[in-house]
Design a protein around this motif. Structure first.
Motif, PDB file in Angstrom:
ATOM      1  N   THR A  70       8.982   1.935   9.641  1.00 30.50           N
ATOM      2  CA  THR A  70       9.945   0.961   9.151  1.00 30.50           C
ATOM      3  C   THR A  70       9.366  -0.429   9.323  1.00 30.50           C
ATOM      4  OG1 THR A  70      12.259   0.279   9.223  1.00 30.50           O
ATOM      5  CG2 THR A  70      11.219   0.725  11.344  1.00 30.50           C
ATOM      6  N   VAL A 125      15.705   6.976   7.057  1.00 28.68           N
ATOM      7  CA  VAL A 125      16.297   7.635   8.220  1.00 28.68           C
ATOM      8  C   VAL A 125      17.646   8.265   7.873  1.00 28.68           C
ATOM      9  CG1 VAL A 125      17.533   5.666   9.236  1.00 28.68           C
ATOM     10  CG2 VAL A 125      16.558   7.444  10.720  1.00 28.68           C
ATOM     11  N   VAL A 141      26.835   2.975   4.441  1.00 26.88           N
ATOM     12  CA  VAL A 141      25.736   2.660   5.366  1.00 26.88           C
ATOM     13  C   VAL A 141      24.696   1.779   4.694  1.00 26.88           C
ATOM     14  CG1 VAL A 141      24.364   4.723   4.749  1.00 26.88           C
ATOM     15  CG2 VAL A 141      23.985   3.604   6.948  1.00 26.88           C
ATOM     16  N   PRO A 151      26.232  -4.603   5.453  1.00 28.68           N
ATOM     17  CA  PRO A 151      27.676  -4.825   5.542  1.00 28.68           C
ATOM     18  C   PRO A 151      28.311  -4.499   4.190  1.00 28.68           C
ATOM     19  CG  PRO A 151      26.447  -6.740   6.367  1.00 28.68           C
ATOM     20  CD  PRO A 151      25.452  -5.827   5.742  1.00 28.68           C
ATOM     21  N   THR A 191      29.373   2.819   8.719  1.00 25.30           N
ATOM     22  CA  THR A 191      28.541   3.212   9.854  1.00 25.30           C
ATOM     23  C   THR A 191      27.368   2.258  10.024  1.00 25.30           C
ATOM     24  OG1 THR A 191      27.186   4.643   8.452  1.00 25.30           O
ATOM     25  CG2 THR A 191      29.118   5.646   9.480  1.00 25.30           C
ATOM     26  N   TRP A 192      27.312   1.601  11.161  1.00 28.19           N
ATOM     27  CA  TRP A 192      26.154   0.760  11.477  1.00 28.19           C
ATOM     28  C   TRP A 192      25.195   1.545  12.360  1.00 28.19           C
ATOM     29  CZ3 TRP A 192      23.620  -0.622  15.864  1.00 28.19           C
ATOM     30  CH2 TRP A 192      22.614  -1.603  15.740  1.00 28.19           C
ATOM     31  N   TRP A 193      23.963   1.527  11.979  1.00 25.75           N
ATOM     32  CA  TRP A 193      22.901   2.098  12.808  1.00 25.75           C
ATOM     33  C   TRP A 193      21.580   1.683  12.208  1.00 25.75           C
ATOM     34  CZ3 TRP A 193      20.237   6.904  11.178  1.00 25.75           C
ATOM     35  CH2 TRP A 193      20.651   7.373   9.916  1.00 25.75           C
ATOM     36  N   GLN A 194      20.485   2.185  12.744  1.00 24.23           N
ATOM     37  CA  GLN A 194      19.153   1.769  12.309  1.00 24.23           C
ATOM     38  C   GLN A 194      18.197   2.945  12.423  1.00 24.23           C
ATOM     39  OE1 GLN A 194      18.613  -1.150  15.609  1.00 24.23           O
ATOM     40  NE2 GLN A 194      18.579  -2.679  13.966  1.00 24.23           N
ATOM     41  N   THR A 195      17.027   2.799  11.787  1.00 22.91           N
ATOM     42  CA  THR A 195      15.968   3.791  11.963  1.00 22.91           C
ATOM     43  C   THR A 195      15.764   4.038  13.460  1.00 22.91           C
ATOM     44  OG1 THR A 195      14.920   2.902   9.984  1.00 22.91           O
ATOM     45  CG2 THR A 195      13.567   4.324  11.400  1.00 22.91           C
ATOM     46  N   GLU A 196      15.794   2.955  14.220  1.00 24.32           N
ATOM     47  CA  GLU A 196      15.527   3.043  15.651  1.00 24.32           C
ATOM     48  C   GLU A 196      16.641   3.735  16.425  1.00 24.32           C
ATOM     49  OE1 GLU A 196      15.279   0.400  13.762  1.00 24.32           O
ATOM     50  OE2 GLU A 196      13.485  -0.769  14.202  1.00 24.32           O
ATOM     51  N   SER A 238      32.456  -2.716  10.766  1.00 20.14           N
ATOM     52  CA  SER A 238      32.104  -1.386  11.298  1.00 20.14           C
ATOM     53  C   SER A 238      32.934  -1.065  12.536  1.00 20.14           C
ATOM     54  CB  SER A 238      30.630  -1.309  11.661  1.00 20.14           C
ATOM     55  OG  SER A 238      29.836  -1.506  10.540  1.00 20.14           O
ATOM     56  N   ALA A 291      18.875  -5.514  18.540  1.00 22.51           N
ATOM     57  CA  ALA A 291      18.848  -4.809  17.255  1.00 22.51           C
ATOM     58  C   ALA A 291      18.328  -5.667  16.115  1.00 22.51           C
ATOM     59  CB  ALA A 291      20.265  -4.321  16.928  1.00 22.51           C
ATOM     60  N   PHE A 351      29.330  -7.424  10.981  1.00 22.35           N
ATOM     61  CA  PHE A 351      27.902  -7.739  10.901  1.00 22.35           C
ATOM     62  C   PHE A 351      27.636  -8.910   9.974  1.00 22.35           C
ATOM     63  CE2 PHE A 351      27.574  -3.696  12.953  1.00 22.35           C
ATOM     64  CZ  PHE A 351      26.612  -4.005  13.899  1.00 22.35           C
ATOM     65  N   ARG A 390      20.605  -9.756   9.232  1.00 21.40           N
ATOM     66  CA  ARG A 390      19.493  -9.835  10.176  1.00 21.40           C
ATOM     67  C   ARG A 390      19.272 -11.263  10.638  1.00 21.40           C
ATOM     68  NH1 ARG A 390      17.328  -4.868  11.812  1.00 21.40           N
ATOM     69  NH2 ARG A 390      15.605  -6.183  12.502  1.00 21.40           N
ATOM     70  N   ASN A 412      17.084  -7.046   3.607  1.00 23.36           N
ATOM     71  CA  ASN A 412      17.790  -5.805   3.324  1.00 23.36           C
ATOM     72  C   ASN A 412      18.065  -5.770   1.822  1.00 23.36           C
ATOM     73  OD1 ASN A 412      19.729  -3.761   3.006  1.00 23.36           O
ATOM     74  ND2 ASN A 412      20.402  -4.003   5.121  1.00 23.36           N
ATOM     75  N   ARG A 416      15.050  -1.615   4.232  1.00 22.53           N
ATOM     76  CA  ARG A 416      14.533  -2.687   5.048  1.00 22.53           C
ATOM     77  C   ARG A 416      13.138  -3.088   4.566  1.00 22.53           C
ATOM     78  NH1 ARG A 416      13.531  -2.344  11.387  1.00 22.53           N
ATOM     79  NH2 ARG A 416      15.329  -1.021  11.438  1.00 22.53           N
TER      80      ARG A 416
HETATM   81  C1  WT7 Z   1      19.516  -2.340   9.395  1.00 23.64           C
HETATM   82  C2  WT7 Z   1      18.815  -1.059   9.689  1.00 23.64           C
HETATM   83  C3  WT7 Z   1      20.956   2.986   9.109  1.00 23.64           C
HETATM   84  C4  WT7 Z   1      20.360   3.602   7.988  1.00 23.64           C
HETATM   85  C5  WT7 Z   1      20.021   2.707   6.854  1.00 23.64           C
HETATM   86  C6  WT7 Z   1      19.216   1.482   7.175  1.00 23.64           C
HETATM   87  C7  WT7 Z   1      21.556  -2.935   8.418  1.00 23.64           C
HETATM   88  C8  WT7 Z   1      22.728  -0.708   8.362  1.00 23.64           C
HETATM   89  C9  WT7 Z   1      24.810  -1.314   8.324  1.00 23.64           C
HETATM   90  C10 WT7 Z   1      26.232  -1.474   8.280  1.00 23.64           C
HETATM   91  C11 WT7 Z   1      25.905  -3.776   8.451  1.00 23.64           C
HETATM   92  C12 WT7 Z   1      24.021  -2.483   8.407  1.00 23.64           C
HETATM   93  C13 WT7 Z   1      21.383  -3.681   9.726  1.00 23.64           C
HETATM   94  C14 WT7 Z   1      20.423  -2.806  10.498  1.00 23.64           C
HETATM   95  N1  WT7 Z   1      22.724  -2.063   8.421  1.00 23.64           N
HETATM   96  N2  WT7 Z   1      23.981  -0.255   8.295  1.00 23.64           N
HETATM   97  N3  WT7 Z   1      27.059  -0.425   8.180  1.00 23.64           N
HETATM   98  N4  WT7 Z   1      26.727  -2.731   8.353  1.00 23.64           N
HETATM   99  N5  WT7 Z   1      24.565  -3.704   8.473  1.00 23.64           N
HETATM  100  O1  WT7 Z   1      18.312   1.693   8.235  1.00 23.64           O
HETATM  101  O2  WT7 Z   1      16.272   0.538   7.372  1.00 23.64           O
HETATM  102  O3  WT7 Z   1      16.565   0.963   9.816  1.00 23.64           O
HETATM  103  O4  WT7 Z   1      17.948  -0.761   8.628  1.00 23.64           O
HETATM  104  O5  WT7 Z   1      20.365  -2.151   8.260  1.00 23.64           O
HETATM  105  O6  WT7 Z   1      20.811  -4.921   9.471  1.00 23.64           O
HETATM  106  O7  WT7 Z   1      19.713  -3.494  11.494  1.00 23.64           O
HETATM  107  P1  WT7 Z   1      17.191   0.629   8.527  1.00 23.64           P
END
Ligand code: WT7
Length: 650
Positions: free
Chosen positions: A268, A315, A391, A394, A417-422, A442, A503, A517, A520, A526, A531
């Protein structure tokens, strides 16, 4: 104000909440008790969840070993096989005839696999990979379109205890090559191509280019025949998937590996030019993936039909196509192509065809459908839907209310759902049987997860204030590091706020303490939920002969959230002509992939820099957004921005 059945009169300033319907609460998998239990004893909660949702060959004793923080070990003495958890155990439980995967090809072909059939395919694929020398501790690169073989390959690797490194099929041969080298992959699994917008796209040629120097660790390339295109063939290296599987046994007794056995590496973008190989392991990752299927998606494996529209190259596809749904025993839909091929109702036709009940997609897709018009989904029967997910970025309240009304018929909860690759799996999302929904937020960490919004000094902010999102307790699906670079892992995530995971997102707490949210706070863009790093695209641009300097920003874009906009200074002696911009866009496409191609390239005479020489991207972003450029007094030469703004407007 609270209402059961709100109409569409407020759009941008949506302040209503949507409490769960009584009928939803009555059948919900998870209630307030999970929040309470997790709050009372977080580790005990995860221990019970891990034992409840995952089959362990050897039980664990230590829930979390954090003695070498920030390097975590979860469910330490436990041994499991991830593929066994996603496949065999469902067959052994008598659910072998349940459909695991309904594959829908873009040209209209389709194929369904029951759990028994998918298990047999994965066993064959595992035997093939083992025959090529793949074993625990190895890496396999996967460069495939959205076809069942992608899921089969990932699970076959997991079965053998080898880690996969899936490279999104939209990435270029250069990007593929650098990921193969970084992960030291021994085998590549690819296809002749896939279908995209009605045409076969090529994948194998990119693999050939990536491996052409003969200087990679790759010994074999397994090639799925999807499109039947002619491809070059390297005798001794290349192997046809279908032939290999046909000759392979469908018997394969799996070994059980330690909980921390690597499951995958997924690259990523970060703030520097070089993508990071995010490392995930087995027991903790699978536990949180399975728990989120239960708690956030409220999945009922016997009756639901689940569909996540992501690509397995990201992811979301790893956790919410391959591992989460299959660990939970779900029936799911997998679709190969684009939402508008051959017509703009394709997704809704798929929902109708399979009776999809849970749909998980991205705000950018929702906004695109909004643009196409609500008469398109109205042509299809969407009454099977009962829960919607979002996902990637925002979700703006306008898109949220449209999604709820037009797609969800005003009856489906939406889980943002907020989350990340990490983070590996969902972290912040409303548990739908408990939380009253707020469009655009979220809301709160799922049970067992602890997050804070902090100020510059790392102190939690008050409700109503904004700051940085941090995760202040280790979590089961957390990344275990950056492949091959432990220092970068500590530096990137754990140094900004010592002891807390940073994050990279800005966030605000509302008066109830719910999280909103703000995007970044680093140089990560985004674009359509993907990303992209400004630095990575800048280094692609300056690797072109014509470019002396480049600055890239994420401009605001109505559909994709952000769009890549580049500002370049040409080298001395090079003059701009009508081909310059297209050549630079194509160059970025070739270096990274089509998704990274700038939407606009502005050739400028100078870039705005501080006296210490740092490019002020904030000003460039304002210019790209067509806004009045803010405070430019720290610039070494304040006239630079006037010229740039004028050139953007032109
Ligand atoms: C970044 C992570 C999680 C899988 C898809 C992206 C943004 C992700 C949300 C949400 C606001 C969000 C953040 C985060 N993000 N989901 N629901 N609301 N922001 O994975 O490529 O690792 O990106 O995506 O900025 O840090 P990723």
């Amino acid at each position: 104000m609270t209402t059961e059945n709100p109409s569409m009169d407020t759009l941008l300033h949506e302040e209503r909440t949507y409490p769960p319907a009584d009928s939803f609460v009555a059948q919900a998998n998870v209630g307030q008790a999970d929040y309470d239990e997790a709050k009372a004893d977080r580790l005990d909660f995860w221990a019970r969840t891990a034992r409840d949702l995952i089959s362990w060959d050897t039980d664990f004793e230590t829930v979390l070993d954090w003695s070498e923080a920030p390097f975590a070990k979860w469910f330490v003495e436990g041994r499991l096989n991830v593929a066994y958890n996603c496949l065999d155990r469902h067959v052994e439980a008598g659910n072998g005839d349940r459909v695991a995967l309904h594959f829908e090809g873009e040209p209209g072909d389709s194929k369904s696999y029951t759990y028994a059939e998918l298990t047999a395919e994965v066993k064959k694929a595992a035997n093939v990979l083992a025959g090529l020398g793949v074993k625990q501790g190895d890496r396999v690169a996967v460069y495939l379109p959205m076809v069942p073989e992608a899921v089969i390959t990932m699970l076959a690797c997991a079965r053998l205890g080898a880690a996969h490194s899936v490279v999104f099929g939209g990435f270029s041969s250069d990007a593929l090559r650098s990921r193969i080298l970084d992960a030291e992959a021994r085998v590549v699994v690819t296809a002749d191509g896939g279908y995209r917008r009605g045409k076969p796209s090529g994948l194998k040629p990119a693999v050939d280019t990536a491996l052409s120097g003969g200087d990679t660790p790759v010994e074999h390339v397994l090639v799925v025949e999807r499109t039947g295109q002619d491809v070059d063939w390297v005798e001794g290296r290349d192997i046809r998937w279908a032939e290999a599987l046909e000759g392979a046994s469908a018997e394969h007794d799996c070994e059980f590996f330690e909980s921390e056995n690597p499951l995958f590496v997924l690259y990523t973008s970060g703030t520097t030019g070089k993508p990071k190989g995010i490392l995930h392991t087995s027991g903790g990752y699978l536990t949180q993936a399975a728990y989120s299927m239960k708690a956030v998606f409220d999945l009922k494996p016997e009756t639901d039909v689940y569909w996540c529209t992501a690509d397995v190259g990201w992811v979301t596809g790893h956790t919410y196509i391959t591992y989460g749904p299959l660990a939970a025993g779900a029936t799911q839909v997998m679709y190969e192509g684009t939402p508008d091929t051959p017509h703009q109702g394709r997704w809704w036709e798929i929902v109708q065809k399979y009776g999809v009940s849970i749909l998980y997609t991205a705000p950018t897709a929702i906004r695109t459908c909004m643009k196409w018009g609500e008469e398109i989904p109205a042509e299809f029967d969407l009454s099977s839907l009962r829960l919607l997910g979002s996902v990637g970025e925002p979700i703006n309240p306008e898109a949220w209310t449209w999604y709820r009304r037009v797609i969800g018929g005003d009856r489906c909860p939406i889980v943002d759902t907020w989350w990340q690759t990490e983070t590996g799996a969902n972290m912040i999302a409303p548990v739908p049987g408990v939380v009253s929904l707020k469009p655009g937020s979220s809301q709160r960490a799922i049970p067992g997860i602890s997050v804070k919004v902090v100020d510059d000094e790392g102190n939690p902010v008050e409700n109503g204030q904004a700051g940085y999102l941090v995760i202040d307790e280790p979590w089961p699906a957390m990344l275990r590091g950056i492949f091959g670079d432990p220092e970068r892992y500590k530096e990137t995530y754990w140094s900004r706020f010592p002891g807390k995971y940073f994050a990279g997102d800005g966030a605000r707490l509302d008066e109830d303490g719910d999280v909103w949210f703000l995007g970044r706070v680093d140089d990560v863009m985004n674009v359509s939920g993907h990303r992209l790093s400004t630095a990575e695209i800048e280094s692609a641009l300056v690797s072109h002969d014509a470019v002396a300097e480049a600055a890239v920003v994420g401009a605001t874009d109505e559909t994709s959230g952000q769009a890549v906009v580049a500002f370049v200074i040409l080298r001395g002696g090079v003059t701009e002509d009508e081909n310059t911009v297209e050549a630079l866009r194509a160059h970025v496409g070739a270096e990274i992939g089509p998704i990274a191609k700038p939407k606009a390239v502005h050739v400028v005479a100078d870039l705005p820099k501080t006296r210490s020489g740092k490019i002020m991207r904030r000003l460039l972003k304002d210019a790209a957004d067509g806004k009045d450029v803010g405070d430019a007094t720290t610039l070494a030469d304040s006239s630079v921005m006037d010229l740039i703004s004028a050139s953007v407007k032109k």
